[in-house]
Design a protein around this motif. Structure first.
Motif, short mmCIF file in Angstrom:
data_model
loop_
_atom_site.label_atom_id
_atom_site.label_comp_id
_atom_site.label_asym_id
_atom_site.label_seq_id
_atom_site.Cartn_x
_atom_site.Cartn_y
_atom_site.Cartn_z
N MET A 99 0.83 -1.21 0.00
CA MET A 99 0.00 0.00 0.00
C MET A 99 0.86 1.25 0.00
SD MET A 99 -3.39 -0.82 2.31
CE MET A 99 -2.60 -1.54 3.74
N ARG A 100 1.92 1.26 0.81
CA ARG A 100 2.79 2.43 0.86
C ARG A 100 3.40 2.70 -0.51
NH1 ARG A 100 7.81 3.86 0.83
NH2 ARG A 100 8.57 1.72 0.60
N ARG A 101 3.91 1.66 -1.16
CA ARG A 101 4.53 1.85 -2.47
C ARG A 101 3.51 2.26 -3.52
NH1 ARG A 101 9.17 -2.80 -3.42
NH2 ARG A 101 10.17 -2.65 -1.38
N THR A 102 2.35 1.63 -3.48
CA THR A 102 1.32 1.93 -4.48
C THR A 102 0.85 3.37 -4.36
OG1 THR A 102 0.60 -0.38 -4.52
CG2 THR A 102 -0.96 1.24 -5.35
N LEU A 103 0.68 3.84 -3.14
CA LEU A 103 0.21 5.21 -2.93
C LEU A 103 1.24 6.24 -3.35
CD1 LEU A 103 -1.64 4.68 0.46
CD2 LEU A 103 -2.70 5.36 -1.71
N ASP A 104 2.49 5.83 -3.55
CA ASP A 104 3.49 6.76 -4.05
C ASP A 104 3.19 7.22 -5.47
OD1 ASP A 104 4.96 6.89 -1.75
OD2 ASP A 104 6.47 5.40 -2.36
N ASN A 105 2.46 6.39 -6.25
CA ASN A 105 2.15 6.82 -7.61
C ASN A 105 0.67 6.70 -7.95
OD1 ASN A 105 2.03 3.92 -8.23
ND2 ASN A 105 4.27 4.02 -8.25
N THR A 106 -0.15 6.59 -6.93
CA THR A 106 -1.61 6.67 -7.13
C THR A 106 -2.17 7.57 -6.03
OG1 THR A 106 -2.25 4.87 -5.66
CG2 THR A 106 -1.65 4.25 -7.90
N SER A 107 -3.36 8.01 -6.24
CA SER A 107 -4.04 8.76 -5.18
C SER A 107 -4.87 7.84 -4.30
CB SER A 107 -4.96 9.83 -5.79
OG SER A 107 -5.91 9.23 -6.65
N GLY A 108 -4.94 6.58 -4.66
CA GLY A 108 -5.76 5.67 -3.87
C GLY A 108 -5.59 4.23 -4.29
N LEU A 109 -6.26 3.36 -3.56
CA LEU A 109 -6.26 1.91 -3.83
C LEU A 109 -7.45 1.30 -3.11
CD1 LEU A 109 -5.16 0.45 -0.97
CD2 LEU A 109 -3.03 1.44 -1.76
N ILE A 110 -7.71 0.03 -3.38
CA ILE A 110 -8.78 -0.70 -2.70
C ILE A 110 -8.16 -1.82 -1.87
CG2 ILE A 110 -10.82 -2.17 -2.97
CD1 ILE A 110 -11.46 -0.69 -5.53
N ARG A 118 -9.33 15.48 -0.54
CA ARG A 118 -8.48 14.48 0.10
C ARG A 118 -7.22 14.26 -0.73
NH1 ARG A 118 -12.72 12.62 -2.70
NH2 ARG A 118 -12.42 10.84 -4.12
N ARG A 119 -6.19 13.79 -0.05
CA ARG A 119 -4.93 13.49 -0.73
C ARG A 119 -4.81 12.01 -1.08
NH1 ARG A 119 -1.52 16.83 3.83
NH2 ARG A 119 -2.61 18.83 3.54
N LYS A 120 -5.25 11.15 -0.16
CA LYS A 120 -5.17 9.70 -0.38
C LYS A 120 -6.49 9.08 0.01
CE LYS A 120 -0.22 9.62 0.71
NZ LYS A 120 0.81 9.17 1.68
N THR A 121 -6.87 8.04 -0.73
CA THR A 121 -8.18 7.44 -0.56
C THR A 121 -8.07 5.92 -0.52
OG1 THR A 121 -9.07 9.24 -1.91
CG2 THR A 121 -10.55 7.40 -1.43
N SER A 123 -17.62 2.42 -9.29
CA SER A 123 -17.94 3.34 -8.20
C SER A 123 -16.81 3.41 -7.19
CB SER A 123 -19.24 2.90 -7.52
OG SER A 123 -19.71 3.88 -6.63
N LEU A 124 -16.23 2.27 -6.84
CA LEU A 124 -15.14 2.24 -5.86
C LEU A 124 -13.83 2.77 -6.45
CD1 LEU A 124 -15.74 -1.17 -4.06
CD2 LEU A 124 -16.32 1.12 -3.25
N ILE A 125 -13.51 2.36 -7.67
CA ILE A 125 -12.26 2.80 -8.29
C ILE A 125 -12.31 4.30 -8.56
CG2 ILE A 125 -10.93 2.73 -10.43
CD1 ILE A 125 -10.19 0.42 -8.74
N ASP A 126 -13.45 4.79 -9.01
CA ASP A 126 -13.55 6.23 -9.30
C ASP A 126 -13.45 7.05 -8.03
OD1 ASP A 126 -14.16 8.25 -11.48
OD2 ASP A 126 -15.71 8.75 -10.02
N ILE A 153 -9.41 6.53 -7.22
CA ILE A 153 -8.57 7.22 -8.20
C ILE A 153 -9.51 7.90 -9.21
CG2 ILE A 153 -6.64 7.00 -9.81
CD1 ILE A 153 -5.99 4.32 -8.52
N PRO A 154 -9.98 9.10 -8.90
CA PRO A 154 -10.98 9.76 -9.75
C PRO A 154 -10.55 9.85 -11.21
CG PRO A 154 -10.73 10.96 -7.69
CD PRO A 154 -9.63 9.92 -7.72
N GLY A 155 -11.48 9.46 -12.10
CA GLY A 155 -11.24 9.58 -13.53
C GLY A 155 -10.51 8.42 -14.16
#
Length: 606
Positions: A157-168, A288-291, A308-311, A314-316
């Protein structure tokens, strides 16, 4: 060895001064963009494509400025304008550290001059990407030892959030999603002026507070709920973590929208799968910064659930709802194609996937708070019982309060039914079927059924089975059965055999006095103790119906109880007896200290 990056970027210039030991080819290769991931970073490379006997080979340029590639000891040219086209496609993004959405946009853009492909490493699911990560991680302030799969999950999660605004976070129930989130928050501690917002069902608030206090005590917590909640946004900027409910977010959206939150974390995020709901519309509007939406069931009914969850996370990423529904009809092919985009930002492990990491039995206490209506009802029942029975009132009142905690509709109607096992249902109180405890039970069943799991629920009062089954209408189809004092002895094994043989999820509701011993129900891997008992031996015998020889998977045992009620006293007393090894006392045995404390403890309103 020559450093080819320092060689001229133009192939024409290279031909005038060829590197020693390299041959030059005049055949121009097709250029392509390849998306890859390394050390947690997403990168884009300009490559040349060479096809030999139908097999494609991708050859990297020395840098994104070079218009040629190395192929063994041969240098081959690309179109001279390939580097400029590559640069224009990135539109200012760093090719060595791309945002996930930018990478996906490149992959999906069919109008680009250069084709774009992705490596298997980039397209690996969150589960696959987390598997090779370290088994342990050092986290300052974490008062817990993470299982290896949890450490991998936190680091992923830490690594993924470095290049995304969110994850599930979609790990199955029982694998400690809450603990992993607490560990993640400790790695990037939210400041008080931009705290983390945790949104969850009312039934989970007490559990979040308890787990943060237990595992991350350096995180300050504020619960925003009920009539005493703040009316100004500054009141939300006084702790590291703010916990609230979905309905409170809808009611107070002006407050929540006035702050840019460092995190927005939604537990039981299936609550916002419907894009038309007021809940989702309110929550997605919060700055928000991270989701992180948390749910063990990211897709249940249609692919729109996942949009709905992905948007939200990570909007858009998947385009507008209209674009998504046009491009992704509900079909297996569409789901597979969608998985190429969404799998890298979803972490979903099942208990069976990480069974080697887990103990044979996972015990999870789930504290709950009575809602305001139940607080009033609880206090009234206690006072009325003590007034009606001045001599035996204390003993009678503890049982009546147990009934209230089980469900406010239960009434003891038979004088010979000293333990209220055969209490009847009275719907005249005006209180809802869906109490916090019932709500949490249905949430557990919902995820279990969606994942094909079988569940045993232990409840002391027989009619609870009917109420739970009634509340579960709308859940995925499952086998339902019950064994209690009214079940004929000759029918009990038949019910268990049917439950075990059923191809799919199921739920058995058992009275621990009638079915707490002698039965083998290893088809179930989830046990829910809906009503606490005074005697730990009875609870242990009940849990052993599923956790015994023949069970091949870890068994998760949940204990649901209301804080500041008789149920908290029962759990404390049961733990004390267990520590003494005193497990032979009859179930109804309570001493005066138990009774006095049970009547003195009083639930408060938030």
């Amino acid at each position: 060895m020559l450093d080819l990056e320092k060689w001229p970027t133009s192939f024409r210039e290279v031909k005038h001064l060829p590197p020693n030991g390299y041959a030059l080819s005049d055949r121009i290769l097709d250029a392509e963009v390849q998306i890859d991931r390394a050390e947690g970073r997403i990168n884009a490379r300009l490559v040349g494509v060479r096809t030999i006997k139908g097999r494609r080979r991708l050859l990297s340029t020395p840098s994104c400025e070079h218009a040629w590639v190395q192929d063994g000891d041969t240098l081959r040219p690309l179109p001279t304008d390939a580097p400029e086209i590559f640069k224009s496609m990135l539109d200012g993004s760093d090719p060595e550290n791309l945002e996930f959405k930018t990478a996906i946009d490149l992959l999906l853009d069919e109008t680009g001059i250069l084709p774009v492909s992705a490596t298997e490493r980039f397209q690996a699911s969150g589960t696959e990407a987390a598997a090779p990560l370290p088994d342990s991680v050092e986290i300052s302030g974490l008062q817990a030892t993470l299982y290896p799969y949890q450490a991998k999950g936190v680091e992923w999660m830490r690594r993924t959030l470095d290049n995304t605004s969110g994850l599930i976070l979609a790990d199955e129930m029982g694998l400690g999603k809450t603990l992993q989130i607490i560990a993640l928050l400790l790695m990037d501690k939210p400041p008080e002026n931009a705290p983390a917002l945790v949104v969850c069902p009312t039934s989970l608030i007490a559990n979040w507070v308890r787990e943060i206090d237990q595992f991350g005590p350096s995180l300050s917590v504020h619960v925003h709920r009920g009539p005493t909640r703040t009316g100004v946004f500054r009141g939300l900027q006084q702790s590291n973590v703010v916990i609230t409910t979905y309905d409170t977010v809808v009611n107070d959206i002006a407050l929540f929208s006035a702050i840019e939150w460092s995190w927005v974390i939604c537990d039981e995020a299936q609550a916002i799968k419907n894009p038309d709901s007021n809940r989702r519309k309110a929550i997605v509007s919060i700055p928000r910064r991270k989701t992180i939406p948390m749910t063990g069931t990211p897709v249940e009914n249609t692919l729109l659930d996942l949009w709905s969850l992905i948007d939200f996370a990570i909007p858009g990423l998947l385009g507008t709802r209209q674009e998504f529904e046009t491009e992704h009809p509900d079909s297996l092919d569409a789901a597979a194609e969608l998985g190429r985009i969404t799998d890298p930002v979803i972490l979903k492990r099942r208990v069976s996937d990480v069974a080697d990491d887990l103990p044979e039995r996972i015990d999870i206490d789930l504290p709950l708070d009575l809602d305001e209506g139940l607080v009033d009802h609880y206090r009234a029942v206690r006072d009325e019982t003590l007034e009606r029975y001045p001599v035996a009132g204390a003993l009678v009142a503890t049982l009546q309060l147990q009934l209230v905690c089980a469900h406010p509709w239960l009434r003891q109607t038979r004088m010979d039914d000293i333990d209220a096992e055969f209490a009847e249902v009275d719907r005249s109180s005006g209180l809802s079927l869906m109490t916090p405890k019932m709500e949490r039970t249905i949430e557990l069943l919902h995820e279990a059924f969606a994942n094909g799991r079988k569940v045993i629920i232990f409840a002391l009062f027989n009619r609870l089975g009917d109420l739970i089954h009634e509340a579960a209408k709308g859940l995925p189809e499952a086998y339902w059965g019950a064994i209690n004092g009214s079940t004929d002895q000759s029918d009990r094994q038949t019910i268990i055999d049917e439950f075990s043989a059923h191809d799919g999820p199921g739920c058995l509701i058992l009275n621990p006095k009638a079915a707490g011993a002698g039965l083998n129900i290893t088809a179930a891997t989830i046990v829910i103790h809906y009503t606490p008992v005074w005697n730990p031996a009875l609870e242990a015998q009940a849990s052993a119906r599923a956790h015994r020889r023949g069970q091949t998977l870890p068994v998760t045992v949940y204990r649901l109880f209301y804080e500041e009620t008789v149920e908290r006293v029962m759990l404390d007393r049961s733990a004390w007896k267990h520590e003494l090894g005193n497990e032979i006392m009859p179930m109804a045995t309570r001493d005066r200290e138990d009774i006095d404390r049970a009547l003195a403890i009083q639930p408060g309103k938030s």
